[in-house]
Design an enzyme around this catalytic site. Sequence first.
Site, PDB file in Angstrom:
ATOM      1  N   HIS A 140       0.792  -1.080   0.003  1.00  0.00           N
ATOM      2  CA  HIS A 140       0.085   0.021  -0.125  1.00  0.00           C
ATOM      3  C   HIS A 140       1.036   1.340   0.010  1.00  0.00           C
ATOM      4  O   HIS A 140       1.736   1.287   0.700  1.00  0.00           O
ATOM      5  CB  HIS A 140      -0.957   0.022   1.029  1.00  0.00           C
ATOM      6  CG  HIS A 140      -2.008  -0.730   1.280  1.00  0.00           C
ATOM      7  ND1 HIS A 140      -2.084  -1.916   0.204  1.00  0.00           N
ATOM      8  CD2 HIS A 140      -3.454  -0.865   1.705  1.00  0.00           C
ATOM      9  CE1 HIS A 140      -3.313  -2.441   0.220  1.00  0.00           C
ATOM     10  NE2 HIS A 140      -3.971  -1.907   1.212  1.00  0.00           N
ATOM     11  N   LYS A 565     -13.901   4.997   6.581  1.00  0.00           N
ATOM     12  CA  LYS A 565     -14.019   5.784   5.469  1.00  0.00           C
ATOM     13  C   LYS A 565     -15.754   5.872   5.208  1.00  0.00           C
ATOM     14  O   LYS A 565     -16.259   7.165   5.143  1.00  0.00           O
ATOM     15  CB  LYS A 565     -13.594   5.675   4.496  1.00  0.00           C
ATOM     16  CG  LYS A 565     -13.580   6.614   3.095  1.00  0.00           C
ATOM     17  CD  LYS A 565     -12.511   6.680   2.271  1.00  0.00           C
ATOM     18  CE  LYS A 565     -12.685   5.449   1.506  1.00  0.00           C
ATOM     19  NZ  LYS A 565     -13.891   5.563   0.302  1.00  0.00           N
TER      20      LYS A 565
END
Length: 897
Positions: A140, A565
């Site tokens: 990532h 999120k």
Amino acid sequence: MKLHNRDVRQDVRELGALLGDVLEAQTSTDAFETVEDLRTAAIAYRDGTNPSREPLHDVLDSLQPDGESVVARAFTTYFELINLAEERQRVRSIRQASQDGTLADSLEGAIETLAENDADSETVQGVLDDVLIEPTFTAHPTEARRKTVKAKLRSIADHLETVDERRLTDGEQEQVWQRVDAEVTSLWQTPQVRNRRPEPTDEARNVQWYLENTLFDVVGEVYSELEATVHDEYPDVDVPKLFEFRSWAGSDRDGNPFVTPEVTTETLERQRAVVLGKYRTALKRLSGVLSQDGSRIDAGSDFRASLEADRERFPTVADETEERYPDEPYRQKLKLMREKLDRVEDVRPDGYAGPAELMADLEIIAASLRKNGAEEVVDAYLQPLIRQVDTFGFTLASLDLRDHQENHTEAVTEALSVEGIDYAAMEEDERVELLTDAILQEHAVFDVAEPGEVSDTAERVLRRFDELAEWQDEYGAGAIDTYCISMTEEPSHVLEVLFLADQAGVVSLPDHCGLDVVPLLETESALNGARRIMGTLFENDAYQQALTARNDVQEIMLGYSDSNKENGFLAANWDLYKNQRRLAEITDDHDVTMRLFHGRGGSISRGGGPMNEAMLALPNETVTGQIKFTEQGEAIAEKYATPRIAERNLEQMLDAQVRARYQALQEPEEHVPEEWAEAMDTMAAAARAEYRDLLETDGFVSYFEQATPITVIEDLNLGSRPASRSGERNVEDLRAIPWVFSWTQSRCILPGWYSFAEGVEAYLDDGGDMETLEAMYDEWPFFRTTLDNASLAMARTDLEIASEYADLATSDLRQQFFPRLQTEYEEAVDYALSISGRAELLKREWLEESLRRRNPYVDPLNLLQTHLLAQTHRTDAEEKTLRLTVKGIAAGMKNTG
């Protein structure tokens, strides 16, 4: 006993002075004085000497592009060096506490806890047998530093260790500092910003570096310490395999079209070459130790039989070896073992078939040495190597494959369509039935290698499964034996992967299943539908057989990033906690062992925070002993770049998991008072509603785009994966990493605390009381860890700096959103302090000191960044400087996303 020659203040002071000298020498006295003016003005405002930041703004407004570049580079380099100083201080603290016997979260402490609770040998053996810890390194894109920069910083760190831990003459010390000066000069002259995106192979090499250069050696030391500790209290307890390292780098396809089968093949090949090279070196070193005279010892019948078998296998090499090492049987054996290692990657036959054969040879040597009274040699040299082979095998780190469920569905749909089957038109139960029958039947439905006319997406998926069979054949089934499915929403999404693996020959039920199929549950609907999804699978004939072939262990991944999120910090944490318990209940009902895979990021909002505390805060029902979690971006470097810190991290993980597993055995079901659960339900619901309302308010996306550097972050060459799933500008489509990264840069770390206050207020308005919340904090590890993590995010937030970014937005958007964020933040701070009973947000003195040290130096970078963002037209040089401020702030905050 004095272990060190220096302290962190001396390191910071001298490195800072050295950088100042380099800055002046490499640029000009005027540039040096400009940086000094900014530094002193920032400090003066922070300590209250100056009433405003106007002097800072004045200096920045007067800068030309060249001057802006020097300022960005100076403060960025400063933080890179100060991070090394603080890393060195961590090592000092660990070593000193270890020497003094005061090291918290230690292996000794874990075993002492078991002994103090009168745990018998059988219980301790059971606990250790259950434990398996699997750190999983991902690619990532949250590592902001270039590999070249990291290499130079590592060299400086090594020099700092030398002057800190060795007794040097004045001349020797001067030579070391001369090298540090040279490295800092070279660092100054080295580009900080990548001019291209790293490729997946670059990311795989980055992960490989930590495995090869730090963890390979550290693992043996951790086991040695644990064995000594265990045997002091429990002499008859054996220490089993406790660690296994895995990686997504070079194999994670989700959203990254650049990870091709060729990339995965190269990664597997390189990792095998690296680890075999490590074993060759170890055997060569061992040959220098095991020089025993065969005429004076009895090596034993087992050893002689093993050596004779190798001689028969390699007669020519055996003759040469006997001539070189006459009457030295161990050296002869080790030479023939090196020959077998050489042939693993060779076209010649008779190499080791796998790591088990290498371990068997090492065990035979160890047993022979013990028989001859050389137990110390075994403990010092053989046993650590045996542990390394057991941990790293011939793969260094096993790879996990991952892709989005939509791609699998598309591939299955198209492949079946060629065979005249309309999979797309089927309902979910029809799909499950079809896939089950196809998996259980003897013949393949279609040819994975030649599926006919299919789309590019389907071709990529089918080719991957075709290659998977070849990878397992070449590198071993354990080299790449896990497949994670992003955005799993239905049982068919899991069965599709099992079906494709079956068509490729990786699965052949009921006898063989070469794959753990891992659903990633990351949306609210998937988490709340866990019983339907997993229950259907556990009751499915084909999937039951697959589980049986995999020892009835079901790995389930939980997505922290997207859950946060989607729902906000508080609601996401509560959802994850409840659903972990729900998953434990489901797996228990079906007599399946659950291994939770925690998709954690480095930041608080993405599941970050101290790993040992997170492990101890998990619901008892979920602590089966097996645990897996992602390690990402800059967190990998922070945890594993330095051997002593890497060792400490492994020790803390092991300490926490041993304690947690023992506690789970004593109290299989964690008792959570109904009043507490209801309080969390109320708080989470209100927090989610407030968070969603913020995101869905008209203009919020525009405010986010204007008041954070998201547009800059999207263009950074951080990783090979795109920042957005489709390139559209909306919060849902944006990946969690740039979402968090942007708020962190603007010092308004909204994802780590927003709507917490709204949740608490709703609970109090509903008749709740602060006394209950205080009791929850004192007595419930989950709530305490959640609140402490939110407090950490709040402590790193600076709304004065955030207001500078808010000023970049249009006046109507600023007025609409910033006061709302400010009010929520201030109320959240008040509630956090009241509930915890602390006077400060941070409970760690060293972290508070670190923030005090850093904040005055981050401020100029933040203000320079806002200054550049405010410009409607920027030159190429200014764009480069702007990107550099992102790197500098990330270094100063020690966090990206």
